[in-house]
Design a protein around this motif. Structure first.
Motif, short mmCIF file in Angstrom:
data_model
loop_
_atom_site.label_atom_id
_atom_site.label_comp_id
_atom_site.label_asym_id
_atom_site.label_seq_id
_atom_site.Cartn_x
_atom_site.Cartn_y
_atom_site.Cartn_z
N ILE A 1 7.39 4.81 -0.26
CA ILE A 1 7.36 3.62 -1.11
C ILE A 1 7.71 2.43 -0.24
CG2 ILE A 1 8.36 2.50 -3.13
CD1 ILE A 1 8.95 5.30 -4.24
N VAL A 2 6.84 1.44 -0.21
CA VAL A 2 7.02 0.30 0.68
C VAL A 2 7.22 -0.97 -0.15
CG1 VAL A 2 6.10 -0.98 2.65
CG2 VAL A 2 5.47 1.44 2.31
N ASP A 3 8.40 -1.55 -0.07
CA ASP A 3 8.69 -2.82 -0.73
C ASP A 3 8.26 -3.92 0.25
OD1 ASP A 3 9.64 -4.88 -2.23
OD2 ASP A 3 11.70 -4.18 -2.36
N VAL A 4 7.01 -4.35 0.11
CA VAL A 4 6.36 -5.19 1.13
C VAL A 4 7.00 -6.57 1.22
CG1 VAL A 4 4.17 -6.21 1.86
CG2 VAL A 4 4.20 -3.91 0.85
N PHE A 5 7.38 -7.14 0.07
CA PHE A 5 8.06 -8.43 0.04
C PHE A 5 9.47 -8.17 -0.48
CE2 PHE A 5 3.55 -9.08 -0.53
CZ PHE A 5 3.24 -10.13 0.32
N GLY A 6 10.34 -7.66 0.38
CA GLY A 6 11.58 -7.04 -0.06
C GLY A 6 12.53 -7.92 -0.83
N GLY A 7 12.59 -9.22 -0.50
CA GLY A 7 13.49 -10.11 -1.24
C GLY A 7 14.92 -9.60 -1.25
N SER A 8 15.46 -9.42 -2.44
CA SER A 8 16.84 -8.97 -2.59
C SER A 8 17.01 -7.48 -2.37
CB SER A 8 17.34 -9.31 -4.00
OG SER A 8 16.65 -8.52 -4.96
N GLY B 1 20.19 4.58 2.26
CA GLY B 1 18.99 5.39 2.09
C GLY B 1 17.69 4.66 2.34
N LEU B 2 17.77 3.36 2.58
CA LEU B 2 16.55 2.58 2.80
C LEU B 2 16.26 2.43 4.29
CD1 LEU B 2 17.07 -0.33 0.23
CD2 LEU B 2 16.05 1.92 -0.15
N GLU B 3 14.99 2.43 4.61
CA GLU B 3 14.54 2.10 5.96
C GLU B 3 14.24 0.62 5.99
OE1 GLU B 3 10.62 2.99 8.69
OE2 GLU B 3 11.45 4.64 7.50
N ILE B 4 14.94 -0.14 6.81
CA ILE B 4 14.84 -1.59 6.77
C ILE B 4 13.91 -2.09 7.88
CG2 ILE B 4 16.10 -3.76 6.93
CD1 ILE B 4 18.51 -2.35 5.75
N ARG B 5 12.95 -2.90 7.49
CA ARG B 5 12.06 -3.58 8.42
C ARG B 5 12.23 -5.09 8.24
NH1 ARG B 5 7.20 -0.69 9.79
NH2 ARG B 5 7.62 1.54 9.67
N GLN B 6 11.73 -5.85 9.19
CA GLN B 6 11.63 -7.31 9.08
C GLN B 6 10.31 -7.72 9.71
OE1 GLN B 6 15.43 -8.83 10.74
NE2 GLN B 6 15.83 -9.64 8.71
N GLN B 7 9.25 -7.69 8.90
CA GLN B 7 7.91 -7.98 9.38
C GLN B 7 7.17 -8.85 8.37
OE1 GLN B 7 7.32 -3.47 10.00
NE2 GLN B 7 5.77 -4.39 11.33
N CYS B 8 6.23 -9.64 8.86
CA CYS B 8 5.32 -10.34 7.98
C CYS B 8 4.45 -9.30 7.27
CB CYS B 8 4.45 -11.31 8.77
SG CYS B 8 3.26 -12.23 7.75
N PHE B 9 4.08 -9.57 6.04
CA PHE B 9 3.30 -8.60 5.28
C PHE B 9 1.96 -8.30 5.96
CE2 PHE B 9 1.26 -12.41 3.76
CZ PHE B 9 -0.02 -12.03 3.40
N THR B 10 1.44 -9.26 6.75
CA THR B 10 0.17 -9.03 7.43
C THR B 10 0.29 -7.97 8.52
OG1 THR B 10 0.65 -10.88 8.94
CG2 THR B 10 -0.67 -11.37 6.98
N GLU B 11 1.51 -7.72 8.99
CA GLU B 11 1.75 -6.65 9.95
C GLU B 11 2.09 -5.34 9.25
OE1 GLU B 11 4.98 -8.10 12.24
OE2 GLU B 11 3.87 -9.75 13.14
N LEU B 12 2.84 -5.44 8.15
CA LEU B 12 3.32 -4.24 7.46
C LEU B 12 2.23 -3.58 6.63
CD1 LEU B 12 5.96 -2.64 7.01
CD2 LEU B 12 6.34 -4.05 4.98
N LEU B 13 1.43 -4.37 5.93
CA LEU B 13 0.45 -3.82 4.99
C LEU B 13 -0.58 -2.91 5.65
CD1 LEU B 13 0.09 -4.05 1.93
CD2 LEU B 13 -1.59 -5.85 2.34
N PRO B 14 -1.17 -3.27 6.80
CA PRO B 14 -2.17 -2.38 7.39
C PRO B 14 -1.62 -1.00 7.77
CG PRO B 14 -2.32 -4.58 8.34
CD PRO B 14 -1.06 -4.55 7.53
N GLU B 15 -0.32 -0.94 8.02
CA GLU B 15 0.28 0.35 8.40
C GLU B 15 0.32 1.33 7.23
OE1 GLU B 15 4.56 2.03 10.16
OE2 GLU B 15 4.11 -0.13 10.19
N PHE B 16 0.40 0.80 6.00
CA PHE B 16 0.64 1.69 4.86
C PHE B 16 -0.43 1.65 3.77
CE2 PHE B 16 4.85 0.89 6.68
CZ PHE B 16 5.31 2.20 6.82
N ALA B 17 -1.18 0.57 3.63
CA ALA B 17 -2.15 0.46 2.53
C ALA B 17 -3.21 1.55 2.64
CB ALA B 17 -2.81 -0.92 2.55
N GLY B 18 -3.40 2.27 1.55
CA GLY B 18 -4.42 3.31 1.51
C GLY B 18 -4.01 4.64 2.09
N GLN B 19 -2.77 4.76 2.56
CA GLN B 19 -2.30 6.04 3.09
C GLN B 19 -1.97 6.99 1.94
OE1 GLN B 19 -2.25 6.83 6.45
NE2 GLN B 19 -3.36 4.87 6.49
#
Length: 277
Positions: A39-46, A163-181
């Motif tokens: 589960i990828v919270d692409v625009f993680g916010g809070s 329990g969360l895996e924390i990233r700090q990336q622009c969604f344009t970098e994160l989305l291609p890694e996971f969309a459609g997987q």
């Protein structure tokens, strides 16, 4: 693990009012406590959506994209509580009353000499009229202040991101890694297009072009949050009717809408749209 139903520190746009809808959607569509799912919270916010996803589906891999550096704010929670106590002791005005220029000046002096981390977003939630934002300290201290200081202490929340895996990336970098997987759910809660984004790490981060980039690259399964303020329902109706762009991803979506209020004279509709098949 403890489950938080609201964020430990203030954040504009948190989705706590959707949790009673969001949790059943997760439970009904993802089996086995999330085993084998990402589960990828692409625009993680809070981080609230990622937090709730992990607590609801503890076997899932949950990625929290902390683009706004909320984890740093949490790390300095104790300093924020010390500053809250100092500010509270200096204010004699009633709750929700406008502060006098003298009180505001004393508070600014206290904050600027404070020996510790200064969380501007939290300060904005204390001193600005409901729904108002500040992009930085210079912007905040130039505005008119009100007494909205939190009455309850800020408790330690070191376990909030457990329990969360924390990233700090622009969604344009994160989305291609996971969309459609396979077995990968996208949680999409972008800043609302055409609305004030001053509380976010980069206020120019998400405009119409970025929304169209997102709409073009996203694939089911997803849960998408938006608002009538950014006209997502009208956009979805249009692309499905005219069959333009990446319209197929919206076909057959389910939706729930709730009324939201910024202040006594400003209300709008928030939407949660999802598709799993």
């Amino acid at each position: 693990m403890k489950t938080y139903k609201k964020v430990p520190l203030p954040f504009i746009g948190q989705k706590r009012n959707f949790l009673k809808h969001f949790i059943p959607v997760l439970q009904q569509n993802i089996p086995n406590n999330g085993a084998g799912w990402t589960i990828v919270d692409v625009f993680g916010g809070s981080g609230l959506l990622a937090h709730i996803a992990k607590r609801t589906l503890p076997q899932a891999r949950v990625i929290y994209n902390d683009f706004d550096n909320y984890a740093q704010r949490l790390h300095h929670n104790a300093a924020t509580e010390r500053l809250r106590q100092k500010c509270q002791a200096m204010v004699s005005e009633r709750k929700n009353q406008r502060l006098t220029p003298a009180t505001q000046s004393r508070l600014i002096a206290e904050i600027e000499t404070f020996n510790g981390f200064v969380d501007v977003q939290t300060l904005a939630s204390w001193f600005l009229f409901s729904g108002k934002q500040a992009k930085d300290w210079t912007d905040l201290k130039s505005k008119t202040w009100w007494n909205g200081i939190a009455q309850s202490p800020y408790a330690e929340a070191d376990d909030y991101l457990d329990g969360l895996e924390i990233r700090q990336q622009c969604f344009t970098e994160l989305l291609p890694e996971f969309a459609g997987q396979p077995n990968t759910l996208l949680l999409l809660d972008p800043p609302y297009v055409s609305t004030a984004q001053g509380a976010y790490a980069n206020e120019q981060y998400f405009g119409m072009v970025q929304f169209l980039q997102l709409a073009d690259k996203m694939k089911p399964p997803f849960v998408f949050f938006s608002s009538t303020k950014s006209e997502l329902p009208a956009y979805v109706d249009y692309v499905c009717r005219e069959q333009v762009g990446n319209w197929q991803v919206w076909e057959g979506c389910q939706k729930v809408a709730i009324k939201a209020r910024l202040n006594y004279n400003a209300a709008y509709e928030d939407n949660m749209v999802w598709r799993f098949d």
